[in-house]
Write a protein that holds these residues in place. Structure first.
Motif, short mmCIF file in Angstrom:
data_model
loop_
_atom_site.label_atom_id
_atom_site.label_comp_id
_atom_site.label_asym_id
_atom_site.label_seq_id
_atom_site.Cartn_x
_atom_site.Cartn_y
_atom_site.Cartn_z
N ASP A 93 51.50 38.88 36.87
CA ASP A 93 50.97 38.39 37.42
C ASP A 93 49.37 38.37 38.03
N VAL A 94 47.95 38.19 36.94
CA VAL A 94 46.39 38.71 37.50
C VAL A 94 46.06 37.35 37.40
N TYR A 95 44.85 37.36 37.83
CA TYR A 95 44.12 36.52 37.44
C TYR A 95 43.09 36.87 35.70
N GLU A 96 43.08 35.91 34.69
CA GLU A 96 41.99 36.20 34.11
C GLU A 96 41.19 35.57 34.22
N THR A 97 39.82 35.41 33.77
CA THR A 97 38.81 34.68 33.95
C THR A 97 38.14 34.85 32.67
N GLY A 98 37.52 33.37 32.64
CA GLY A 98 36.20 33.21 31.78
C GLY A 98 34.97 32.19 31.67
N TYR A 99 34.05 32.37 31.27
CA TYR A 99 32.83 32.62 31.83
C TYR A 99 31.84 32.11 30.20
N ALA A 100 31.00 31.05 30.15
CA ALA A 100 29.94 30.62 29.27
C ALA A 100 29.14 30.22 29.63
N VAL A 101 27.62 31.12 29.18
CA VAL A 101 26.44 30.43 29.80
C VAL A 101 25.77 29.24 28.55
N CYS A 118 32.62 34.14 40.95
CA CYS A 118 34.34 33.56 40.63
C CYS A 118 35.03 34.88 41.04
N ALA A 119 34.70 35.58 40.88
CA ALA A 119 35.21 37.33 41.95
C ALA A 119 35.75 36.36 43.12
N ARG A 120 34.77 36.72 44.11
CA ARG A 120 34.64 36.37 45.30
C ARG A 120 35.95 35.20 45.95
N ARG A 121 35.49 33.73 44.90
CA ARG A 121 36.46 32.81 44.97
C ARG A 121 37.99 33.06 44.56
N ALA A 122 38.03 34.07 43.97
CA ALA A 122 39.34 33.72 43.29
C ALA A 122 39.85 34.91 44.47
N ALA A 123 38.92 36.22 45.25
CA ALA A 123 39.35 36.62 46.80
C ALA A 123 39.69 36.35 47.65
N ASP A 124 39.23 35.29 47.86
CA ASP A 124 39.18 34.22 49.13
C ASP A 124 39.94 33.60 49.27
N GLU A 125 40.26 32.25 47.88
CA GLU A 125 41.13 31.68 47.81
C GLU A 125 42.53 31.78 47.54
N GLY A 126 43.03 33.51 46.69
CA GLY A 126 43.91 33.87 45.38
C GLY A 126 45.26 34.34 46.11
N VAL A 127 45.82 34.65 45.79
CA VAL A 127 47.32 35.95 45.89
C VAL A 127 46.90 36.64 45.11
N LEU A 128 46.47 37.22 44.21
CA LEU A 128 46.59 38.37 43.06
C LEU A 128 45.71 39.62 43.48
N GLU A 129 45.90 40.41 43.10
CA GLU A 129 45.53 41.08 43.44
C GLU A 129 44.10 41.96 42.30
N TRP A 130 44.74 41.50 40.98
CA TRP A 130 43.17 41.90 40.36
C TRP A 130 43.00 40.71 39.70
N LEU A 131 41.58 40.45 38.67
CA LEU A 131 40.74 39.66 38.00
C LEU A 131 40.31 40.24 36.83
N HIS A 132 41.00 40.11 35.29
CA HIS A 132 41.15 40.41 34.87
C HIS A 132 40.31 39.83 33.14
N ALA A 133 39.48 40.32 32.13
CA ALA A 133 38.70 39.74 31.24
C ALA A 133 38.87 40.74 30.21
N PHE A 134 39.07 39.55 29.05
CA PHE A 134 39.75 39.29 27.88
C PHE A 134 38.42 39.94 26.42
N PRO A 135 37.23 40.14 26.25
CA PRO A 135 36.68 39.63 25.62
C PRO A 135 37.03 40.11 24.57
N SER A 136 36.54 39.78 23.63
CA SER A 136 37.11 40.72 21.99
C SER A 136 35.57 42.04 22.60
N VAL A 137 36.45 43.10 21.01
CA VAL A 137 35.90 44.36 21.16
C VAL A 137 34.41 44.05 20.31
#
Length: 178
Positions: A93-101, A118-137
């Motif tokens: 299990d990891v965290y995935e992130t998404g964003y849109a402006v 958002c990464a700070r919030r995931a670190a503060d509130e979460g329990v997993l060690e990695w935040l991943h993003a998967f944008p199209s190449v």
């Protein structure tokens, strides 16, 4: 864990804040983001019903350890969205992130700043060690956001998003602890 109020202005220069996902404002930003331009690398424009279901999923994300969605506010005006959620990746299990402006707010570095908040919030509130993003190449702007936010490029991967739509993505990750 850190307690957060309705908005998170910590280290948010220039009036940038994260606000909890909410009713009409959340649904309206999803509708505004549901354009060919903003969904080109995400499988395309969604139906009104798909947008409504996405909004309901975001409203239900109230446990920080499982994930959260936020409205990106610039001087009180909705400028986009950002969030994180649990994702099973390569057997863990990891965290995935998404964003849109929104287009009228692009080109100001808001996505990088929002992603870091958002990464700070995931670190503060979460329990997993990695935040991943998967944008199209092929999504140069989104890959640049990850690079500028300090994510590490792990490599190119096959990724399915939305379900049934396979793309070549870059796997970017950011350590949330220590």
């Amino acid at each position: 864990m850190t307690n957060h109020t309705d908005t998170d202005a910590a280290d948010a220069p220039g009036g940038l804040m994260l606000a909890p996902w909410c009713g009409e404002r959340g649904l309206e930003v999803l509708r505004r983001q549901n354009t060919a331009e903003l969904t080109e690398h995400l499988g395309g424009v969604e139906s009104a019903e798909q947008v409504r279901r996405r909004h309901e999923r975001y409203l239900a994300m109230t446990d920080g350890s499982a994930g959260r969605m936020f409205l990106l506010l610039l001087d009180g005006e909705v400028a986009g969205s950002v969030g994180y959620w649990r994702h099973a990746w390569e057997g863990r299990d990891v965290y995935e992130t998404g964003y849109a402006v929104l287009p009228e707010f692009q080109g100001r570095g808001l996505a990088v700043r929002a992603l870091l908040l958002c990464a700070r919030r995931a670190a503060d509130e979460g329990v997993l060690e990695w935040l991943h993003a998967f944008p199209s190449v092929r999504h140069e702007a989104s890959n640049a956001v990850c690079r500028r936010a300090g994510f590490e490029l792990v490599g190119e991967v096959a990724f399915e998003y939305p379900p049934g739509h396979h793309i070549r993505s870059n796997n970017w990750r950011l350590a949330l602890a220590g």
